[in-house]
Design an enzyme around this catalytic site. Structure first.
Site, PDB file in Angstrom:
ATOM      1  N   HIS A   1     109.760  62.647-114.715  1.00 14.15           N
ATOM      2  CA  HIS A   1     109.217  63.975-114.443  1.00 14.15           C
ATOM      3  C   HIS A   1     109.391  64.845-115.672  1.00 14.15           C
ATOM      4  CE1 HIS A   1     108.669  67.936-112.542  1.00 14.15           C
ATOM      5  NE2 HIS A   1     108.008  67.281-111.609  1.00 14.15           N
TER       6      HIS A   1
ATOM      7  N   ASP B   1     106.007  62.014-105.960  1.00 10.30           N
ATOM      8  CA  ASP B   1     104.687  61.390-105.815  1.00 10.30           C
ATOM      9  C   ASP B   1     104.801  59.923-105.424  1.00 10.30           C
ATOM     10  OD1 ASP B   1     103.273  63.721-106.726  1.00 10.30           O
ATOM     11  OD2 ASP B   1     104.000  63.252-108.733  1.00 10.30           O
TER      12      ASP B   1
END
Length: 436
Positions: free
Chosen positions: A313, A371
């Site tokens: 991320h 996700d």
């Protein structure tokens, strides 16, 4: 924001005079150097592509500590909100700064529920799109088009207008997303029902039909509600910054949120869970679990061009706190639907195991992000892959509105105007056409 007990001094090696700049402290997080007078005093700008080292605003809404893997909404950890509150409580928290008591929650939920229907003429607007249009193209148009239907809430400088626009956007986004889905598959639109929860209503509008009564599955309802909570806000990301920049011009709230939807559509932002599920399906098609090791070796080979989606991320350098919660939800949903042996979930577990044990991934802190699991959950519920980003937009709308309202109420806010380092031609004269 308070002045720190020290200042920053900028000195130059070309004997230009040095400059003192104030330093401000937030309640948590890094201190910031105030460079607002830099250009006036030195004639220079800072250079920061992507604004990765620049605080563009002061905000009291969401805080992320990427090193700790911490996400706070108004100071409350995301783990507590996702397990002890529902999405309506989270919306109230982001919009107004506090968690509602029982009475306030009832009032706020009723207010949102009574605004879930959309103007009937929006159906005609929707029918102007091709049936095979991407849902995000449709959603961008529908959200922007709301300003043509709700003239009494388009003045961004009017607090009452902003209040009703906020409620309308939060209430109507599920209806619009479901309408875009139904239109694409050729089924009749389902009107919202006021006796259902926010997530339950969305499930019914998505998967119900006029031929029979739709019964909301509480496990799926809870899973969807958690997805909404986990995606409700995420500090000054690309789409939130877009909403703020768009709103800084004084445009109406619907246009500003439509700009956020358009930005979210990008595969590097909201489209990441769609890309992650596509990756899992490609591995499955090529041989499934037998090919996981080979795939991860390709990921480690810089020349292969193979990317690992759903890991790592931009901000989190630790385990994404939302991913742990989403993994729990993933297990609950698959168990409820009898999909415990779902091949994609088994693939995801195998990929995660390698990523958490292999030195290559550990050193690069490539942990699973939200996700990674949300795509599997949505797929199991029945949501098509091309609608994943629409669900993200639905959930993030409350965060965008909270950020937009905060900006408008900030006495220091100005229309956004980034600067540049110009590298093109210096001034030159246009030659006659026969000399070019």
């Amino acid at each position: 924001m308070k002045l720190a007990d020290y200042k920053a001094t900028l000195s130059f090696s070309n004997n230009s005079p040095s400059m003192e700049m104030p330093v401000y402290q937030g309640s948590v997080g890094p201190d910031v150097i105030d460079i607002r007078k830099l250009y006036g005093q030195t004639g220079m700008f800072t250079y920061d592509p992507g604004f990765l080292s620049t605080a563009s605003c002061q905000s009291a809404i969401t805080y992320i500590d990427g090193d700790k893997g911490e996400l706070l909404y108004r100071g409350y950890p995301i783990e507590q909100l996702a397990t002890q509150c529902d999405f309506m409580e989270t919306c109230h928290l982001l919009l107004y700064g506090d968690l509602p008591n029982a009475q306030k929650k009832t009032e706020f939920t009723r207010l949102v529920t009574t605004h879930t229907m959309v103007h009937e003429q929006m159906q005609f607007f929707l029918r102007g799109f091709r049936r095979d249009a991407h849902p995000m193209a449709v959603l961008t148009g529908l959200v922007g088009g709301m300003s043509a239907f709700y003239h009494d809430s388009t003045d961004i400088t009017n607090p009452q207008h902003r209040e009703i626009a906020a409620i309308r956007l939060i209430a109507k986004l599920p209806t619009l997303v479901a309408m875009a889905y139904k239109y694409g598959i050729g089924q009749p639109f389902m009107y919202p029902q006021n006796n259902l929860s926010y997530a339950g209503n969305f499930l019914r509008m998505m998967f119900g039909n006029p031929c029979e009564e739709y019964v909301v599955n509480p496990v799926l309802e809870r899973a969807l509600d958690r997805i909404f909570i986990l995606h409700a806000d995420h500090e000054q990301n690309a789409s939130t910054s877009t909403v703020r920049l768009c709103g800084s011009s004084g445009t109406n709230p619907f246009a500003a949120i439509a700009a956020g939807v358009a930005c979210l559509w990008g595969p590097a932002h909201g489209g990441a869970n769609e890309a992650c599920l596509n990756m899992l399906e490609e591995i499955q098609a090529s041989g499934g679990l037998n090919k996981v090791g080979e795939f991860m070796n390709q990921v480690k080979d810089k020349n292969s061009g193979v990317r690992l989606m759903g890991f790592g991320h931009r901000v989190y350098k630790n385990y994404d706190p939302r991913a742990k919660l989403m993994q729990e939800t993933c297990k609950e949903v698959l168990a409820e639907l009898g999909l415990e042996n779902d091949p994609l979930f088994k693939l995801s577990m195998a990929l995660e195991k390698i990523a958490l044990e292999d030195d290559y991934f550990v050193q690069r802190k490539l942990y699973p992000n939200v996700d990674f699991y949300s795509g599997i959950v949505q797929r199991a519920i029945g949501i098509p892959v091309n609608l994943f980003t629409g669900i993200f937009a639905l959930a993030r709308t409350v965060g965008w509105i909270a950020q937009l309202n905060e900006m408008i109420g900030d006495p220091e806010y100005k229309i956004g105007r980034p600067r540049q380092l110009f590298t093109g031609s210096a001034r030159r004269d246009v030659p006659p056409i026969n000399q070019r």
